[in-house]
Design an enzyme around this catalytic site. Structure first.
Site, PDB file in Angstrom:
ATOM      1  CB  CYS A  74       5.066  33.109  49.752  1.00 38.44           C
ATOM      2  SG  CYS A  74       4.416  34.233  49.622  1.00 38.44           S
ATOM      3  NE  ARG A 123      10.421  31.008  50.841  1.00 38.29           N
ATOM      4  CZ  ARG A 123      11.498  31.232  49.233  1.00 38.29           C
ATOM      5  NH1 ARG A 123      13.024  30.250  49.895  1.00 38.29           N
ATOM      6  NH2 ARG A 123      10.683  31.682  48.806  1.00 38.29           N
ATOM      7  CD1 TRP A 159       6.437  38.365  55.435  1.00 38.59           C
ATOM      8  CD2 TRP A 159       6.915  38.861  53.475  1.00 38.59           C
ATOM      9  NE1 TRP A 159       7.075  39.814  55.149  1.00 38.59           N
ATOM     10  CE2 TRP A 159       7.460  40.234  54.539  1.00 38.59           C
ATOM     11  CE3 TRP A 159       6.435  39.606  52.040  1.00 38.59           C
ATOM     12  CZ2 TRP A 159       7.650  41.319  53.762  1.00 38.59           C
ATOM     13  CZ3 TRP A 159       7.360  40.580  50.950  1.00 38.59           C
ATOM     14  CH2 TRP A 159       7.719  41.735  52.163  1.00 38.59           C
ATOM     15  CG  ASN A 186       7.328  32.344  46.384  1.00 39.13           C
ATOM     16  OD1 ASN A 186       7.653  33.711  46.701  1.00 39.13           O
ATOM     17  ND2 ASN A 186       8.781  31.728  46.647  1.00 39.13           N
ATOM     18  N   GLY A 187       5.449  34.985  44.823  1.00 39.48           N
ATOM     19  CA  GLY A 187       6.234  36.146  44.049  1.00 39.48           C
ATOM     20  C   GLY A 187       4.790  37.412  43.700  1.00 39.48           C
ATOM     21  CD  GLU A 197      24.672  43.381  60.181  1.00 44.61           C
ATOM     22  OE1 GLU A 197      23.297  44.207  59.968  1.00 44.61           O
ATOM     23  OE2 GLU A 197      24.114  42.322  60.862  1.00 44.61           O
ATOM     24  CE  LYS A 237      21.717  40.935  61.873  1.00 42.60           C
ATOM     25  NZ  LYS A 237      21.015  41.522  61.274  1.00 42.60           N
ATOM     26  CD  GLU A 288      17.038  42.128  61.231  1.00 45.97           C
ATOM     27  OE1 GLU A 288      16.304  42.388  60.502  1.00 45.97           O
ATOM     28  OE2 GLU A 288      18.564  42.499  61.336  1.00 45.97           O
ATOM     29  CG  HIS A 327      29.162  67.211  62.205  1.00 47.45           C
ATOM     30  ND1 HIS A 327      29.620  68.197  61.983  1.00 47.45           N
ATOM     31  CD2 HIS A 327      30.487  66.550  62.329  1.00 47.45           C
ATOM     32  CE1 HIS A 327      30.788  68.531  61.659  1.00 47.45           C
ATOM     33  NE2 HIS A 327      31.139  67.313  61.923  1.00 47.45           N
ATOM     34  CE  LYS A 353      17.689  34.318  56.328  1.00 47.03           C
ATOM     35  NZ  LYS A 353      18.774  34.198  57.110  1.00 47.03           N
TER      36      LYS A 353
HETATM   37  C1  F6R Z   1      18.971  42.000  58.023  1.00 42.86           C
HETATM   38  C2  F6R Z   1      18.706  40.814  57.221  1.00 42.86           C
HETATM   39  C3  F6R Z   1      18.602  41.899  55.257  1.00 42.86           C
HETATM   40  C4  F6R Z   1      19.011  41.074  54.967  1.00 42.86           C
HETATM   41  C5  F6R Z   1      19.151  41.749  53.392  1.00 42.86           C
HETATM   42  C6  F6R Z   1      19.424  41.204  51.816  1.00 42.86           C
HETATM   43  O1  F6R Z   1      19.357  40.636  59.214  1.00 42.86           O
HETATM   44  O2  F6R Z   1      19.151  40.273  56.588  1.00 42.86           O
HETATM   45  O3  F6R Z   1      18.547  42.712  56.025  1.00 42.86           O
HETATM   46  O4  F6R Z   1      20.403  40.807  54.651  1.00 42.86           O
HETATM   47  O5  F6R Z   1      17.537  41.195  53.093  1.00 42.86           O
HETATM   48  O6  F6R Z   1      19.017  39.880  51.668  1.00 42.86           O
HETATM   49  P1  F6R Z   1      20.405  38.908  51.014  1.00 42.86           P
HETATM   50  O7  F6R Z   1      21.404  38.736  51.676  1.00 42.86           O
HETATM   51  O8  F6R Z   1      19.668  37.344  50.977  1.00 42.86           O
HETATM   52  O9  F6R Z   1      20.270  39.514  49.765  1.00 42.86           O
END
Ligand code: F6R
Length: 627
Positions: A2, A27, A74, A98-99, A500, A504, A507, A523, A622
């Site tokens: 948050c 956030r 969040w 937050n938390g 990766e 992308k 998400e 396989h 994030k």
């Molecule tokens: C995907 C993404 C997440 C972060 C993951 C780790 O696009 O951003 O998978 O990579 O939540 O976050 P950090 O790097 O902040 O530890």
């Protein structure tokens, strides 16, 4: 998770808090609220949904006071709704949190038993009840916070105000960040510097169990016993422009386009441009992050070399995109330095009965530096006295502060929830780390060091050319969005990039996408392929190229539509693919940095064509500061 903003000063709390929350919306964005002083009470306004809904409500409100707190949420306990939005108020006390309060169930039961009535489903509300109970016993707000602090378990950063002391705020934390900025006539408290830098670049980071007592435009810091703590301001060098969109429709697209510059900034401190050699500068093993700027560089470099020489095994631990960067790191480090590398997902690593041999080095990768599982893994190995190195974007974040050595992505603020520029910066840093380990272990000679450094130095301009595929994907997205699913494939160092790329698309576009090592196709996953499946094949020129092309033929024979990505002009790939995208000629060392760009653009444009919120995809946040 948050976002929190508090303001006390001569300006308009409503405006400063809203502007601050806007910069923190990445956030969390399922509800938001403020409590601002009006006369002799704190008027609360909350709204479910994104911040603009709160903003509309606030347009009709006026506040006479000069102090207030705000929050963008969040959800972790209690679904997104106005009732669960912060601030939570009990009698004259209002708090934002937050938390996660881990012992909330016990505390809530105790409070209920003594007559407290709850008006939300959150864990946060009980903090207001606890403070209020202390105030009822005759304590002031600050004393009440000191009293309740030992009762709280879990991760929290909290800001509290009281109608009885209307010119005061109290801020305290354990875990998620809380930062205080002091401008001429105001104090701003926030979960991230982005909410503060417009007002001041001089800030203080609260440590865990420190309590800030803010009064008017001044403040004092205390430890949990109530003893005064002296602390110096830290200068933040991010400009406010860095956190604006600069004309792009979304932060994510802006950040994709910033990647060449970001990689250049990541590698710049570590490369001798005259000799084309690598020097890992300011890793500061064993030094606190405060000491890094003052290090004797030559001495620190020798210290780093000594550390690297000792390393016989490496553990890389991270989550999500950062984990995939770590997987690329494994290939590069093992190939160049011959040091065995294990890569783990942090949430698995921390609960495994992990065996760490002597002379191991532990590396965390985290853009935010606050990811709960990665932090827990770091703390676990620190307790085992394993030397640690953090690769981080947010300087002085918790992971950065707690690790023994420090490398910085230098990507600048990354606002889009999906990580892009932090990923490529990490890849470039892992390349430099691999070279440094190889130098320390004497597995490469000077000429090859220079060759790899030159390759890395050319990567930003090569990335610029790959960005031209933006137009291709903007056009192709209307067709691409109709596929039933996507299979991303690659071998060797390209395999984590396939993972990766799939992440992308998942998400952002909420579509089924999987990444596979192409050798695994027969396989099982080959059964998935028909004409409704789009295959994205990473086939740059490297020593696995021929094998990759065979895998591509097998997939193509089952009817899949193919987008292939290779090096330079390649008629063979063009013939077997619906679309062939050519990358600048590079080696396995740099290819991952180049080939991830089309995958980011693909996900971005397909998601945009589907009408999704690209910067704030559903259900995500994030900075994942809870398990
Ligand atoms: C995907 C993404 C997440 C972060 C993951 C780790 O696009 O951003 O998978 O990579 O939540 O976050 P950090 O790097 O902040 O530890």
């Amino acid at each position: 998770m948050c976002g929190i903003v508090g303001y006390s000063g001569s300006g308009s709390p409503k405006q400063v808090i809203l502007e601050g929350l806007k910069t923190l919306e990445y956030r969390g964005y399922d509800s938001a609220g403020v409590a601002i002083l009006d006369g002799n009470h704190f008027k609360r306004v909350r709204a479910e949904g994104k911040l603009n809904i709160l903003q509309e409500k606030l347009n009709q409100e006026n506040f006479s006071g000069k102090i207030g707190i705000g929050h963008t949420r969040w959800a972790t306990h209690g679904k997104p709704s106005e009732r669960n939005a912060h601030p939570h108020c009990v009698k004259g006390i209002s708090i934002v949190h937050n938390g996660i309060i881990e012992n909330y169930a016990d505390l809530r039961e105790e409070l209920k038993a003594s007559g407290s009535e709850f008006h939300s489903d959150t864990d946060s509300e009980l903090v207001a009840h606890l403070i209020s109970a202390e105030v009822d016993l005759g304590h002031c707000l600050f004393e009440s916070v000191l009293k309740i602090l030992p009762k709280l378990e879990g991760a929290f950063s909290i800001l509290a105000v009281s109608a009885d002391q209307p010119d005061e705020m109290v801020a305290f934390k354990n875990g998620p960040p809380l930062i205080i900025g002091q401008a001429n006539d105001a104090i701003i408290v926030a979960s991230d510097v982005q909410a503060i830098i417009k007002h001041t670049k001089e800030v203080i980071y609260l440590n865990d169990f420190e309590v800030a007592h803010l009064k008017g435009s001044d403040f004092k810091l205390f430890d949990r016993e109530g003893k005064v703590v002296a602390k110096k301001f830290v200068h933040i060098d991010w400009s406010p422009e860095q956190v604006e969109k600069q004309g792009y429709p979304h932060y994510m697209l802006k950040e994709i386009f910033e990647q060449p510059r970001a990689v250049a900034s990541a590698i710049d401190p570590h490369i001798d441009l005259n000799e084309h050699k690598v020097f890992l500068n300011r890793l500061g093993f064993g030094r606190s992050v405060e000491e890094l700027d003052k290090l004797d560089l030559a001495q620190d470099y020798q210290n780093t070399v000594q550390q690297l020489k000792k390393v016989e095994r490496i553990f890389i631990v991270a989550c999500g995109t950062s984990y995939y960067a770590g997987m690329v790191g494994k290939y590069v480090i093992e190939k160049l330095s011959r040091i065995p590398v294990e890569v783990d997902i942090a949430s698995e690593f921390r609960y495994r009965d992990i065996v760490i041999p002597e002379n191991s080095m532990f590396i965390t990768i985290s853009q935010s530096g606050e990811t709960a599982d990665t932090l827990a893994a770091l703390r676990m190995v620190k307790a085992m006295r394993v030397p640690s190195l953090s690769i981080c974007n947010v300087k002085r974040s918790t992971i950065d502060r707690e690790a023994d050595g420090h490398m910085y992505m230098n990507a600048g603020a990354e606002i889009g929830v999906a990580s892009t520029k932090a990923f490529v910066c990490t890849l470039s840093l892992l390349n430099l780390l691999a070279l440094s380990l190889a130098k320390a272990k004497e597995t490469i000679d000077e000429a090859s060091e220079q060759k790899w450094v030159r390759e890395l130095l050319s990567s930003p301009s090569q990335m610029e050319t790959v960005l031209a595929y933006d137009k291709f994907f903007a056009k192709a997205s209307d067709t691409l969005k109709k596929y039933r699913g996507f299979l991303y494939m690659g071998r060797g160092v390209n395999y984590p990039i396939a993972l990766e790329g799939a992440l992308k698309l998942k998400e952002l576009a909420y579509m089924h996408a999987e990444g596979y090592a192409s050798g695994e196709m027969k396989h099982g996953p080959l059964a998935l392929i028909d004409e409704s499946m789009c295959i994205v094949m990473l086939a740059p020129s490297d020593d696995l190229y021929e094998k990759t092309v065979s895998n591509l033929e097998e997939a193509k024979a089952r009817g899949g539509e193919v987008i292939s990505i290779g090096s330079g002009e390649n008629q063979k790939l063009r013939d077997v693919s619906k679309h062939y995208l050519s990358l600048p000629n590079a080696s396995w060392f740099v290819n991952p940095i180049l080939e991830v760009i089309p995958l980011q653009l693909l996900a971005y444009h397909v998601a945009d064509a589907l009408g999704h919120d690209v910067d704030q995809p559903r259900n995500l946040a994030k900075s994942v500061t809870v398990e």
